[in-house]
Scaffold this active site. Structure first.
Site, PDB file in Angstrom:
ATOM      1  N   GLU A 260      57.780  46.267  38.194  1.00 39.76           N
ATOM      2  CA  GLU A 260      57.801  47.769  38.201  1.00 39.76           C
ATOM      3  C   GLU A 260      58.514  48.363  39.222  1.00 39.76           C
ATOM      4  OE1 GLU A 260      56.309  49.670  36.242  1.00 39.76           O
ATOM      5  OE2 GLU A 260      55.069  48.664  34.871  1.00 39.76           O
TER       6      GLU A 260
ATOM      7  N   SER B 278      -4.862  30.235  33.363  1.00 40.26           N
ATOM      8  CA  SER B 278      -5.285  29.014  33.938  1.00 40.26           C
ATOM      9  C   SER B 278      -4.318  28.470  34.958  1.00 40.26           C
ATOM     10  CB  SER B 278      -5.671  27.781  33.044  1.00 40.26           C
ATOM     11  OG  SER B 278      -6.801  28.128  32.309  1.00 40.26           O
TER      12      SER B 278
END
Length: 770
Positions: A72, A331
């Protein structure tokens, strides 16, 4: 010269009056929650719905930065925002081709356009160049590059290289390959036209142009470029990641300003557990859900967190996190009660407990299947999850003490409003979360201490909280790892496939919650199944609704998490115990050792057998005098001269007698008094009226059920009735009880009064259903 000075002054004035729009570092940012390896779990957009995750330059793969600058803006580090050579080249190409071919934009100019979009006109380009100069004046090259990394467009609502890498590639930008770096370099040039999830071939062609440029510039060798071209363009659908969504949401809520949160979750394990829970939930009734939590005990890190069976399913209330929800534990608290009882010297691993109808100050618990087993050792009582022995232990230990010790270890109980700890809490009359249960079960796989669960990698390790001792946790884990806790579970839970894993199931009252929780030396794992709104699921309980899913999850764990059992602590020693007294065999006379059991002692403590509710004395050695010739008992009231002999026997609890063999029952009864001795006033014997020993009870032809009326003569207080070991009902003294007989064959009816005296009758039932 003056004109130049005026121009510069004017430019400086305009620069001050019209500064560029530079966003704050945390302005409008989105957030992402990562797994422990850096993979995205769930992404959160900003207030505009944009997916953006700011990164530092050090968090981006160097190959991407290198490719971006070479492709770029090769002179990015030399120019002041505008590259004159690039502009001249762009103008020349425009003249040559009659249209714009190359924009000549620098990265600084691209950032300026991202921050202030403009039309593609000459005036727009001039404005872009001026803004680039302003950015260069105010920011360093690294700051400008970071703005590009954070805000470059990548298609849809995706902005920034980190968001793009997560969205398209499912990985952080720090782990990009050469081909992936080239793809993300070119994508912002035309994000809508080059989106790899929609146009993979266009994206590939554009990517290859970048690869070719890198080779032409000599940055990449021909071999490196060729290898990059071979990599296919494979992009995920542009959907935000959604693993562990409820946990991610929770972590995001706890740290709303953090753009990146790294959790302890293992993404691969998370996917596996979510799939397993979802598949299992499809077998469940409508509006039901399931949850699972997996914790590594090495550092108490949560590896998988499934808070719901279906996150997007409104019918299953997928928005409710059932890992954190408070529910009745059934339980599942029993192992910690047995551990505390071991520590307090109330029991050893094979202590004699009585599973029979008992009255605890008006509380009369039943077992899940309404059957009673009679004499049972502590380990078997825990394995089979028997209720009466657990309530008896809680009464001996004290409910307030039990609850305080759980709370002190981080197990946050929620009692009903206005309620203090009570006996029923051991059967589920309290509320606790799956997260806290799994944390507590981790103590059974380690040293008896709990440690707070860690959900983030940067969370500090917490200090250990004592729950039970190392030795007690080992004995409890050994018991739970030995046998399934319910007979029905055998077809679902093959223990040979789960070595060294201590597991306990639980079912809350009314079938509202089904649990399976366990631990090994490597992990703690818990599963909950039920309806988030608390409505019952009849017929669904821990052993059939939660245990199979837990087994499936555990069997699929990697080998490094399935470690062998930890060594037996020095405080635990093998021992042989004698019933009914509960003492060591070597400390018990042979005639008083009616039954031998191998087990474990803790800290060399050998507590005696507990007295059941309603009996004032525990089992003990009873010594009596008899006549040496007649073998009948004598006492001080005898009038004749006797040749005295002293004998002794070990007494069983009265509640145990109905389950003992005839020989043990007879050995527990003192001989009759001699004829010249006065009978003490001990009250009458308990007798069953309405049925005699050996009776044949026959129904009329075609009758499938027979009603039998019985009552107890000589009873003290209410009478509890058992038919073939199963609860049949209660009656007041002298009151008849109607018992329904539904099966042919031998039967045993037992009556037990409030003083634990008993009577029993063996009889035969014949139902003629033809």
């Amino acid at each position: 010269m003056l004109a130049l000075a005026v121009s510069l002054l004017l430019l400086a004035l305009l620069d001050g009056l019209f500064p560029p729009s530079i966003p704050a570092p945390d302005a409008g940012q989105a957030a992402v929650v990562l797994d422990r390896h850096g993979e995205p779990l769930r992404a959160f957009p900003d207030h505009d719905g944009v997916w953006r995750y700011p990164v530092d330059l050090q968090q981006v793969a160097p190959v991407y930065l290198d490719t971006l600058i070479h492709y770029e803006d090769q002179r990015f580090h030399q120019h002041l925002g505008i590259d004159p050579l690039a502009l001249l080249r762009a103008v020349g190409l425009w003249i040559r081709h009659g249209r714009p071919v190359s924009g000549g934009s620098t990265l600084s100019m691209q950032v300026a356009r991202i921050l202030e979009p403009h039309d593609r006109t000459i005036l727009g380009k001039v404005r872009q160049m001026l803004r680039a100069l302003q950015l260069e004046r105010r920011l360093s090259k690294q700051q400008i590059l970071k703005l590009y990394l954070d805000r470059a467009p990548f298609g849809g609502t995706i902005e920034g290289v980190q968001a793009a890498s997560f969205a398209y590639l499912g990985k952080p930008a720090s782990r990009l390959s050469d081909a992936e770096a080239a793809l993300l370099t070119v994508l912002p040039q035309a994000p809508s036209r080059l989106r790899p999830d929609r146009w993979p071939e266009r994206a590939r062609q554009a990517r290859d142009k970048v690869i070719e440029r890198m080779q032409t510039l000599g940055v990449w060798t021909a071999e490196r470029a060729a290898a990059a071209r071979q990599e296919p363009v494979v992009a995920r659908q542009l959907d935000p990641p959604s693993l562990a969504p409820l946990l991610a949401q929770r972590l995001r809520g706890q740290a709303p300003l953090e753009p990146v949160i790294q959790s302890t979750i293992d993404g691969e394990l998370q996917r596996r557990l979510e799939a397993q829970v979802a598949a299992w939930s499809r077998r469940l009734p409508p509006a039901s859900s399931a949850a699972a939590l997996l914790v590594s005990l090495e550092r108490q890190e949560v590896l998988a967190y499934v808070g719901t069976a279906a996150f997007a399913d409104r019918e299953r209330a997928g928005f409710i996190d059932m890992v954190q929800a408070k529910r009745s534990p059934g339980s599942t608290l029993k192992p910690f009660l047995y551990g505390m009882a071991l520590d307090q010297g109330v029991i050893h691993s094979r202590s004699l407990l009585i599973d029979a109808p008992q009255d605890f100050d008006g509380y009369r618990p039943l077992n899940f299947d309404q059957r009673f087993r009679g004499p049972v050792d502590a380990s078997a009582a825990l394995q089979q999850s028997l209720n009466v022995p657990a309530v008896a232990l809680l009464q001996a230990l004290g409910p307030a003490r039990f609850a305080a010790q759980l709370q002190g270890a981080g197990l946050r109980l929620r009692m009903p409003r206005g309620s203090a700890p009570h006996l029923a809490m051991i059967l589920g009359a309290t509320e606790v979360s799956l997260a806290d249960l799994v944390m507590a079960y981790g103590s059974l796989g380690s040293d008896g201490h709990t440690r707070a669960l860690r959900y983030r990698l940067d969370s500090p390790a917490s200090l250990p909280n004592p729950l039970i001792s190392d030795g007690a946790s080992w004995i409890v884990a050994d018991a739970l790892a030995s046998t399934p806790d319910m007979e029905e579970a055998r077809s679902y839970f093959n223990r040979a496939h789960l070595p060294d894993f201590a597991v306990k199931t639980g079912t809350s009252y009314g079938f509202r919650d089904a649990w399976a929780v366990g631990s090994s030396s490597g992990v703690a794992l818990g599963v909950w199944v039920g309806r988030p709104d608390g409505t019952p699921m009849p017929g669904h309980y821990g052993a059939i609704s939660a245990l199979p899913l837990l087994r499936q999850i555990f069997e699929g764990l990697p080998a490094e998490l399935r470690r062998p059992a930890r060594p037996r602590p020095a405080t635990v020693a093998a021992a042989e115990f004698c019933w009914p007294l509960g003492r060591l065999r070597q400390d018990t006379e042979a005639e008083h050792c009616r039954m031998r059991l191998q087990g474990w002692s803790l800290n060399r403590q050998v507590p005696p057998t507990l007295a059941p509710a309603g009996e004032s004395q525990p089992p003990q050695v009873v010594r009596i005098q008899i006549d040496a010739h007649s073998r009948r008992r004598i006492n001080a009231s005898c009038t004749a001269v006797h040749d005295v002999e002293t004998i002794s026997y070990a007494s069983w609890p009265l509640l145990a007698l109905p389950w003992l063999s005839r020989a043990d029952r007879e050995a527990n009864i003192a001989p009759a008094l001699a004829d010249d001795c006065a009978q003490p006033d001990a009250g009458g014997n308990l007798q069953i009226i309405g049925l005699r020993e050996g009776d044949l009870v026959e129904a009329a032809r075609g009758t499938a059920t027979l009603e039998l009326a019985v009552h107890a003569l000589g009873a003290s207080g209410r009478v509890r009735w058992l038919l073939n070991g199963q609860w049949a009902g209660e009656s007041d003294p002298g009151q008849a009880l109607q018992i329904g007989l539904t099966d042919s064959g031998p039967a045993l009816l037992v009556a037990i009064d409030s003083e634990n005296r008993h009577a029993q009758v063996d009889f035969e039932v014949s139902l003629n259903t033809n």
